[in-house]
Design a protein around this motif. Sequence first.
Motif, short mmCIF file in Angstrom:
data_model
loop_
_atom_site.label_atom_id
_atom_site.label_comp_id
_atom_site.label_asym_id
_atom_site.label_seq_id
_atom_site.Cartn_x
_atom_site.Cartn_y
_atom_site.Cartn_z
N MET A 126 0.85 -1.20 0.00
CA MET A 126 0.00 0.00 0.00
C MET A 126 0.88 1.25 0.00
O MET A 126 2.06 1.18 0.32
CB MET A 126 -0.92 0.00 1.20
CG MET A 126 -0.22 -0.06 2.53
SD MET A 126 -1.39 -0.12 3.87
CE MET A 126 -2.10 -1.72 3.62
N TYR A 127 0.27 2.36 -0.41
CA TYR A 127 1.02 3.61 -0.54
C TYR A 127 0.65 4.55 0.58
O TYR A 127 -0.52 4.90 0.74
CB TYR A 127 0.74 4.24 -1.90
CG TYR A 127 1.07 3.32 -3.03
CD1 TYR A 127 2.37 3.25 -3.51
CD2 TYR A 127 0.11 2.48 -3.60
CE1 TYR A 127 2.70 2.38 -4.53
CE2 TYR A 127 0.44 1.61 -4.62
CZ TYR A 127 1.74 1.57 -5.09
OH TYR A 127 2.07 0.71 -6.08
N GLN A 129 1.07 7.69 1.01
CA GLN A 129 0.55 9.03 0.68
C GLN A 129 -0.90 8.99 0.22
O GLN A 129 -1.53 10.03 0.12
CB GLN A 129 1.39 9.70 -0.41
CG GLN A 129 2.65 10.34 0.10
CD GLN A 129 3.79 9.35 0.12
OE1 GLN A 129 3.69 8.26 -0.42
NE2 GLN A 129 4.89 9.71 0.75
N LEU A 130 -1.40 7.80 -0.08
CA LEU A 130 -2.78 7.71 -0.54
C LEU A 130 -3.69 7.33 0.63
O LEU A 130 -3.25 6.74 1.60
CB LEU A 130 -2.91 6.66 -1.66
CG LEU A 130 -2.03 6.83 -2.89
CD1 LEU A 130 -2.45 5.84 -3.96
CD2 LEU A 130 -2.11 8.24 -3.46
N GLU A 134 -8.35 5.33 -1.66
CA GLU A 134 -7.60 5.47 -2.92
C GLU A 134 -6.73 4.24 -3.19
O GLU A 134 -6.64 3.77 -4.32
CB GLU A 134 -6.72 6.72 -2.88
CG GLU A 134 -7.50 8.00 -3.06
CD GLU A 134 -6.71 9.23 -2.65
OE1 GLU A 134 -7.12 10.33 -2.99
OE2 GLU A 134 -5.67 9.08 -1.94
N PHE A 138 -7.27 1.89 -6.36
CA PHE A 138 -6.18 1.66 -7.32
C PHE A 138 -6.05 0.17 -7.63
O PHE A 138 -6.04 -0.23 -8.78
CB PHE A 138 -4.87 2.22 -6.77
CG PHE A 138 -3.65 1.77 -7.52
CD1 PHE A 138 -3.47 2.11 -8.85
CD2 PHE A 138 -2.69 0.98 -6.91
CE1 PHE A 138 -2.36 1.69 -9.55
CE2 PHE A 138 -1.58 0.55 -7.61
CZ PHE A 138 -1.41 0.91 -8.93
N PHE A 139 -5.96 -0.64 -6.57
CA PHE A 139 -5.77 -2.07 -6.81
C PHE A 139 -7.02 -2.71 -7.44
O PHE A 139 -6.91 -3.60 -8.27
CB PHE A 139 -5.34 -2.78 -5.53
CG PHE A 139 -3.92 -2.47 -5.15
CD1 PHE A 139 -2.87 -3.01 -5.87
CD2 PHE A 139 -3.63 -1.60 -4.11
CE1 PHE A 139 -1.56 -2.71 -5.55
CE2 PHE A 139 -2.31 -1.30 -3.79
CZ PHE A 139 -1.28 -1.85 -4.51
N LYS A 141 -9.00 -1.33 -9.54
CA LYS A 141 -9.01 -1.03 -10.98
C LYS A 141 -8.08 -1.96 -11.74
O LYS A 141 -8.34 -2.30 -12.89
CB LYS A 141 -8.59 0.42 -11.20
CG LYS A 141 -9.71 1.41 -10.99
CD LYS A 141 -9.21 2.81 -11.28
CE LYS A 141 -10.27 3.85 -11.01
NZ LYS A 141 -9.68 5.20 -10.96
#
Lengths: 377, 395
Positions: A126-127, A129-130, A134, A138-139, A141
């Motif tokens: 995971m990120y 900053q998101l 989000e 993201f994943f 999509k």
Amino acid sequence: MSVPERTDCEVTEHSTSNVPKTSIVPESTNCETPDLTSIENAIETNGLSKIFGELRAVDSVSFSVRKGEIFGFLGPNGAGKTTTIRMLCTLSTPSEGSASVAGLDVVKQDGMVREKIGLVSEKMIMYDQLTAFENLRFFGKLYNIPKSKLDPRINELLELVHLEKWAHKQIGTFSTGMKQRINVIRALLNNPEILFLDEPTLGLDPQSTSEIREFIRNVNTKNGTSIILTTHMMVEADMLCDRIGIIDRGKIVALDTPGNLKKMISSSDGEVMEFDITNLTSAMYEAIQEVDCVDAISQKSDTLVRVTCKGNDAFDNLIDTIRESNGKIKSVKNLEPTLEDVFLHITGREVRDHTSAKVKTSSGRHGHMGRPKSRVR
Amino acid sequence: MASKILNHSLVIAHKDLLEFSRSKMRLVMLIVMPLFMMIMVGFIFPSGSSISDVPLAFANLDDGVGNVSLGDAFGTQFEVINDQAGLFEISPGQDLEDMKQMIRKGQISGGIVIPNNFTQTLLNGEQATIIIITDQSNPQLSMQVQGALAGLVDAMGTMAANQALNTTYGIPAGSTIAIIEPYTIEVTGIIPGDPSYFQFVAPGIMAMVVMMALMTGLPHAISYEKDIGTLDGMLVAPIKRTSIVLGKVLAQTTRGMIQGMLILILAMVLFGVVLYGSIILVIGLMLLSVFSFVGLGILVTSFSQNEETASMMMMSLMFPMMFLSGVFFPVEQMPSFMQTISSALPMTYAVNALRKVMILGADISAIGGEVLILIGFGIALLAISVPMFKKAMCK
């Protein structure tokens, strides 16, 4: 079952293990599963190996995981658990052998395998900053989930782990336990048939650990998701898994239900005893180790010695030995065998003993390595 | 299939840019870096050959003949001309030795000495010598001072000759110059005036920023995700490896293009750079440069196991590219073996083409050669790097 490769003799050729493969293979022909045709295995491997230079990180591993099962890989760090998982997840190409996941070949049909699996790896995916939302979007999509279905799915999963209020906060502000919950639901976005969990509770506090374990079990019972997890924690494997494969130095050394694994000790007339010796010395420890009936031995604290022994006069022999070396016995307990004892019994080494394990080649009490044969009834 | 690849790569690019936009420091750097580059490059390198207000000493040692001193006349005239041009700031000096000492102390950058027999020599009908001394610790300035002074002395010589022809031989004032200087030069360029160093360097920096975005940004973006483990999340999703690379490339290209455009705007607004060609062609060329560098970026990514190795490999590739491809100095001024290396770098052609368009207003037909070479580089590098990358991802 589609296992044409089973006849391939090349697979066993490079197997240097003295553990007969027969102890593992018969699992699929076990009497517990009478109707073989209706049961399709979630995972099947055949002589699966990964070689890094000189090191056989995974050494000709053959096993199968049934649909709907929680299968645990237990072993010390560096035993080859993660490498095995990575090969099954198509992240790493096997050097030798083959593996199929959900009936699909991990090399030839890697794209289709990826659609059917979810991965929780040791490093959180995971990120920071998101936001949680989000990240999940993201994943999602990437799994081609249409937006109309994706957003409700994310909300549903967030509710499952009670993090819906945190949906729009950046992950960087989360605690490790919260991050791991997001990390686990991320792997469930595509409703995977098979979920891989690599050390899912590593570094978590006790409360988060039990939450995650509970969640894993729920996913298994409610969705029927097959789960394959790795752990170096005996308790975790014991609690969660239907069956456990004990992996050591790249080889599966035993594979059975936690109950049967523990029975291995009692079925060989084994007993687990814990001696509290007030004046324990290393000489005394070695003396105990040398007693014929002693199967495995480990030191628990300054005074506690845990001994797996067998035979009717084992107890007498041990007491005599300790007395001879002037040991003062404070107490003796007869314990239920744990998976830790099993690991010790099979490999001759403690689970946490992984660093020295790499140095030592065969100095362990490997006389017992051949023993798993006896439990195939 | 292709639409899926593109769609996934857009999702990844969007994610990357979103992540990027969340980091305030990175956003600030996005703007500060180009500004910093322009200012630094623009002021560190000497801008052209014009000098102004250079400290200079003047010593007149002329003894004169009787009450005639041509040295004094020279000095007065010199001051008049200098006042108009504003080249030097003149202070009095005693003699040559004194001036040498002043140069050593850093008080002046050059000096003029009129020797003691100046008037006598001239009256004898011989050539009189004027001594010019320069500060050799600064070769660049020394050359310029020497040139400017020689020019001034030359101009004064011409004036004296004009006068002499007119008075001695009775040639009309208007016709004397044709006898002294029968030839004259007219310099003409494609664009009006003399382009500044900014004009020269701006296209180079634009190409460089785009190159840096791909050569440092791309390996960093991929190896960073590899290090923190998020790359596995993408690799385990049912998407093509190509989508990951393409997504990363798109995000870095966007970043590089924004920086490139910022440089263009800064150069035009703050440094008076004029864009003589078409902006569309400039953007097109920058995108083409991206295409030609991208393979190199992917190649480095596949070779480097972690972020640190990636950065180190990048640096050792980028510096030669920056200095040998004519960003700061014209390639033509390099020794021939360096020019050979330079001609093997895609950057050289990108800079060259951008410069032709931006300074000379060239159209597509004039840069056809560079465009073809850049496309060639792009295809060749991608053909090597993409299979390498796919292999590296499956270790």
